[in-house]
Design an enzyme around this catalytic site. Structure first.
Site, PDB file in Angstrom:
ATOM      1  N   LYS A  90      11.584   2.683   0.724  1.00  0.00           N
ATOM      2  CA  LYS A  90      10.690   3.257  -0.280  1.00  0.00           C
ATOM      3  C   LYS A  90       9.325   3.513   0.350  1.00  0.00           C
ATOM      4  O   LYS A  90       8.477   2.630   0.416  1.00  0.00           O
ATOM      5  CB  LYS A  90      10.527   2.328  -1.492  1.00  0.00           C
ATOM      6  CG  LYS A  90       9.910   3.091  -2.665  1.00  0.00           C
ATOM      7  CD  LYS A  90       9.017   2.258  -3.526  1.00  0.00           C
ATOM      8  CE  LYS A  90       7.694   1.921  -2.942  1.00  0.00           C
ATOM      9  NZ  LYS A  90       6.798   3.045  -2.647  1.00  0.00           N
ATOM     10  N   GLU A 134       4.059  -7.933   6.054  1.00  0.00           N
ATOM     11  CA  GLU A 134       3.050  -7.442   7.005  1.00  0.00           C
ATOM     12  C   GLU A 134       1.875  -6.965   6.167  1.00  0.00           C
ATOM     13  O   GLU A 134       1.931  -5.896   5.561  1.00  0.00           O
ATOM     14  CB  GLU A 134       3.602  -6.277   7.824  1.00  0.00           C
ATOM     15  CG  GLU A 134       4.740  -6.625   8.741  1.00  0.00           C
ATOM     16  CD  GLU A 134       4.315  -7.454   9.933  1.00  0.00           C
ATOM     17  OE1 GLU A 134       3.112  -7.714  10.088  1.00  0.00           O
ATOM     18  OE2 GLU A 134       5.203  -7.853  10.686  1.00  0.00           O
ATOM     19  N   CYS A 143      -4.284  -1.407   9.897  1.00  0.00           N
ATOM     20  CA  CYS A 143      -4.394  -2.829   9.526  1.00  0.00           C
ATOM     21  C   CYS A 143      -4.980  -3.651  10.662  1.00  0.00           C
ATOM     22  O   CYS A 143      -5.616  -4.667  10.442  1.00  0.00           O
ATOM     23  CB  CYS A 143      -3.040  -3.368   9.105  1.00  0.00           C
ATOM     24  SG  CYS A 143      -1.757  -3.029  10.305  1.00  0.00           S
ATOM     25  N   GLU A 168     -11.273  -6.671   3.948  1.00  0.00           N
ATOM     26  CA  GLU A 168     -10.708  -5.489   4.581  1.00  0.00           C
ATOM     27  C   GLU A 168     -11.202  -4.230   3.856  1.00  0.00           C
ATOM     28  O   GLU A 168     -11.030  -4.109   2.647  1.00  0.00           O
ATOM     29  CB  GLU A 168      -9.187  -5.557   4.504  1.00  0.00           C
ATOM     30  CG  GLU A 168      -8.516  -4.436   5.245  1.00  0.00           C
ATOM     31  CD  GLU A 168      -7.004  -4.504   5.138  1.00  0.00           C
ATOM     32  OE1 GLU A 168      -6.489  -4.691   4.023  1.00  0.00           O
ATOM     33  OE2 GLU A 168      -6.333  -4.356   6.172  1.00  0.00           O
TER      34      GLU A 168
HETATM   35  P1  NAD Z   1      -0.103  -1.306  -1.349  1.00  0.00           P
HETATM   36  O1  NAD Z   1       0.220  -2.753  -1.327  1.00  0.00           O
HETATM   37  O2  NAD Z   1      -0.827  -0.744  -2.487  1.00  0.00           O
HETATM   38  O3  NAD Z   1       1.236  -0.435  -1.230  1.00  0.00           O
HETATM   39  C1  NAD Z   1       2.182  -0.659  -0.196  1.00  0.00           C
HETATM   40  C2  NAD Z   1       3.534  -0.210  -0.698  1.00  0.00           C
HETATM   41  O4  NAD Z   1       3.936  -1.049  -1.779  1.00  0.00           O
HETATM   42  C3  NAD Z   1       3.578   1.217  -1.233  1.00  0.00           C
HETATM   43  O5  NAD Z   1       4.817   1.808  -0.843  1.00  0.00           O
HETATM   44  C4  NAD Z   1       3.537   1.017  -2.738  1.00  0.00           C
HETATM   45  O6  NAD Z   1       4.120   2.081  -3.455  1.00  0.00           O
HETATM   46  C5  NAD Z   1       4.363  -0.253  -2.883  1.00  0.00           C
HETATM   47  N1  NAD Z   1       4.121  -1.010  -4.109  1.00  0.00           N
HETATM   48  C6  NAD Z   1       3.054  -0.947  -4.952  1.00  0.00           C
HETATM   49  N2  NAD Z   1       3.209  -1.847  -5.961  1.00  0.00           N
HETATM   50  C7  NAD Z   1       4.388  -2.482  -5.765  1.00  0.00           C
HETATM   51  C8  NAD Z   1       5.097  -3.528  -6.450  1.00  0.00           C
HETATM   52  N3  NAD Z   1       4.608  -4.087  -7.548  1.00  0.00           N
HETATM   53  N4  NAD Z   1       6.269  -3.963  -5.922  1.00  0.00           N
HETATM   54  C9  NAD Z   1       6.759  -3.423  -4.773  1.00  0.00           C
HETATM   55  N5  NAD Z   1       6.145  -2.426  -4.107  1.00  0.00           N
HETATM   56  C10 NAD Z   1       4.972  -1.957  -4.577  1.00  0.00           C
HETATM   57  O7  NAD Z   1      -0.858  -1.051   0.027  1.00  0.00           O
HETATM   58  P2  NAD Z   1      -1.483   0.312   0.520  1.00  0.00           P
HETATM   59  O8  NAD Z   1      -2.795   0.459  -0.125  1.00  0.00           O
HETATM   60  O9  NAD Z   1      -0.491   1.413   0.416  1.00  0.00           O
HETATM   61  O10 NAD Z   1      -1.633   0.029   2.079  1.00  0.00           O
HETATM   62  C11 NAD Z   1      -2.767  -0.521   2.632  1.00  0.00           C
HETATM   63  C12 NAD Z   1      -2.549  -1.984   2.955  1.00  0.00           C
HETATM   64  O11 NAD Z   1      -1.443  -2.131   3.838  1.00  0.00           O
HETATM   65  C13 NAD Z   1      -3.724  -2.566   3.682  1.00  0.00           C
HETATM   66  O12 NAD Z   1      -4.044  -3.827   3.180  1.00  0.00           O
HETATM   67  C14 NAD Z   1      -3.225  -2.676   5.125  1.00  0.00           C
HETATM   68  O13 NAD Z   1      -3.891  -3.622   5.897  1.00  0.00           O
HETATM   69  C15 NAD Z   1      -1.795  -2.979   4.934  1.00  0.00           C
HETATM   70  N6  NAD Z   1      -1.029  -2.624   6.140  1.00  0.00           N
HETATM   71  C16 NAD Z   1      -0.497  -3.630   6.914  1.00  0.00           C
HETATM   72  C17 NAD Z   1       0.201  -3.306   8.074  1.00  0.00           C
HETATM   73  C18 NAD Z   1       0.826  -4.373   8.942  1.00  0.00           C
HETATM   74  O14 NAD Z   1       1.754  -4.061   9.671  1.00  0.00           O
HETATM   75  N7  NAD Z   1       0.383  -5.608   8.898  1.00  0.00           N
HETATM   76  C19 NAD Z   1       0.367  -1.974   8.451  1.00  0.00           C
HETATM   77  C20 NAD Z   1      -0.199  -0.994   7.641  1.00  0.00           C
HETATM   78  C21 NAD Z   1      -0.886  -1.339   6.480  1.00  0.00           C
END
Ligand code: NAD
Length: 499
Positions: free
Chosen positions: A194, A268, A302, A399
């Protein structure tokens, strides 16, 4: 439903991609059970570079997620029964067609996420490496035998979980999908992916390419969507393992949902990674690397390395060396390959702007700022270098996910380590010092998943295990370690009579 087996199909996605304006690549339906499927719900995919509409993409409903899990469950036994070399051959073929179509895929990733084209290209190169790497190393994933004496044989081998769910954020969808799905497929799992509906295009393209090279239907299902689709996937009783990359808040919801039904998960999450610059560091070596890592994808990485904790003896020299990188940074549409593209959405731009204004009001000093560019309609935030950032401020602790770098001065190595740990995150970190003993002592003292010395490759290469400590999550993607993550050990014990 329509079956899409044409090798040329991916090129249909090219429409408008060479146009720097708002031309549409088209529509992006779901990919379920080896077929394209019209979704119940379409959403607009906003072009971060222009704020116009980039494409129309599917946004999966819980019922559609359920269909994908059923398809994956049906495909899982046959996929797991293939020899690792057979799965590996398919993955390496997938790598080949990703490389063949690298130009189209890089442009899709650039348009979808806003990042500069050079970075989009680097992401596709890395994605092909993930498919190649897991397609190759899976053949060497050895089990074990345990010596219990002549009366028995005890063998431990790796078995796939079954159906794995992969929830991907919008910042690095091409790489994150490839690293996680590449390892899960190699280990013998059938997958349901997803992607975020802000940036799903390349993940959907992988499903088309996998079909072209002969992956069985149902082993790679891709359904863009939002929170409803994500929570349907994590709560689904037939999903055996969930890999989540995203924010801390959502990660905790995912972990709670999977724990509630007793299934493993890998998180992650975010980061506030520090560069620790000790006395005796080579500033001319450190400054360009620190600046580049922060400016990469407008700070929406990230592992960006958003804090610089510098010894007082080098403070002025380092800030003077960092500032020109900010002042020379160009802003523009990703396809024009500037230093920095837009951030992903209007909401994200407002969020970063809020951090910027509060940092200034809390006393941080602007030591370098990229010039704003007139006439851009997308979600642009000029990168800013902040000096004298106090450890008790929001900018030091939280962050941002935008191009803001925070410099803080310390008086000793111990103070530097304490400052680095003055954050709830533990993703990565770097230590800069020409005295290698001192650098290593300090690097080993960092509570992070990856620590670098005199260099910084955010997130590391394909081969290096990657993941966090504390609020940055648990479990490891990348490297051979990810194959272990996407499998479970099984012990076979044989009682040998008469031995
Ligand atoms: P987010 O948590 O809002 O969304 C991430 C994913 O989760 C999206 O696909 C979203 O549609 C889905 N999602 C949203 N609500 C959900 C729920 N209730 N249940 C299951 N899935 C759900 O994060 P974002 O804003 O898209 O991404 C940014 C964040 O991701 C930052 O905090 C960044 O640091 C982190 N990130 C971490 C890594 C890593 O490898 N450690 C890599 C990239 C980004």
């Amino acid at each position: 439903m329509s079956t899409d087996t044409s090798p040329a199909n991916l090129h249909e996605l090219r429409g408008g991609l060479d146009d720097h304006g708002t031309a549409l690549p088209g529509t992006f339906p779901l990919d379920v059970g080896g077929e394209l499927r019209e979704p119940t719900t379409w959403v607009k995919n906003v072009d971060p570079a222009t704020a116009g509409t980039l494409a129309t993409v599917a946004s999966a409903t819980p019922d559609e997620i359920d269909d994908a899990v059923v398809a994956a469950r049906g495909a899982a036994p046959g996929w797991a029964a293939l020899a690792p070399s057979q799965r590996g051959t398919l993955l390496r073929r997938l790598a080949d067609v990703v490389r063949r179509d690298a130009d189209v895929l890089a442009r899709l990733e650039t348009r979808d996420t806003g990042k500069p084209l050079t970075q989009g290209r680097a992401d596709i190169t890395a994605a092909a490496r993930y498919f190649d790497f897991y397609g190759s190393v899976v053949e060497g994933l050895l089990g074990d035998s345990i010596p219990l004496g002549p009366g028995s044989l005890a063998v431990v081998d790796h078995q796939p979980h079954g159906v794995t769910g992969h929830i991907v954020p919008w910042n690095y969808p091409a790489q994150i999908t490839a690293r996680s799905v590449g390892a899960a497929l190699a280990a013998g799992n059938a997958t349901v992916v997803k992607p975020a509906d802000e940036a799903p295009m390349v993940a959907l393209a992988y499903a088309r390419l996998a079909r072209e090279v002969g992956f069985p239907a149902g082993v790679l299902n891709v359904l863009p969507g939002g929170a409803d689709a994500g929570s349907a996937l994590t709560a689904h009783p037939d999903v055996d393992h969930v890999s989540f990359t995203g924010s801390v808040a959502t990660g905790r919801l995912v972990a709670a949902a999977t724990a509630g039904r007793g299934r493993p998960t890998l998180l992650e999450l975010g980061g506030k990674s520090a560069h620790v610059v000790l006395e005796g560091a080579d500033v001319s070596r450190a400054a360009p690397v620190i600046a580049r890592a922060l400016l990469l994808h407008a700070g929406q990485t990230c592992t960006a390395g958003t804090r610089v904790i510098v010894h007082e003896s080098l403070h002025r020299e380092l800030v003077a060396a960092l500032a020109p990188h900010f002042e020379a940074a160009t802003l523009g549409l990703g396809l024009t390959d500037p230093t920095v593209g837009p951030v992903v959405s209007e909401q994200q731009a407002r969020r970063v702007q809020g951090f910027l204004e509060r940092a200034e009001s809390e006393g941080a000093v602007v030591a370098g700022r990229a010039p704003a560019v007139e006439g851009l309609t997308g979600f642009f935030v000029p990168p800013v270098l902040f000096d004298q950032v106090s450890q008790d401020t929001e900018l030091f602790a939280e962050e941002v996910f935008g191009p803001l770098l925070a410099v803080t001065m310390v008086a000793s190595d111990d103070e530097a380590i304490a400052a680095a740990h003055n954050s709830r995150y533990g993703l990565t970190g770097a230590v800069w010092c020409q005295d290698i003993d001192r650098a290593l002592r300090t690097a080993r003292g960092l509570d992070v998943g990856q620590a670098y010395v005199n260099g910084y490759a955010p997130g590391g290469g394909v081969e290096l295990p990657f993941g966090g400590t504390r609020d940055s999550g648990y479990g490891r993607e990348k490297g051979v370690e990810a194959l272990r993550e996407y499998s479970r050990m099984r012990t076979l014990f044989v009682d040998i009579a008469g031995a």
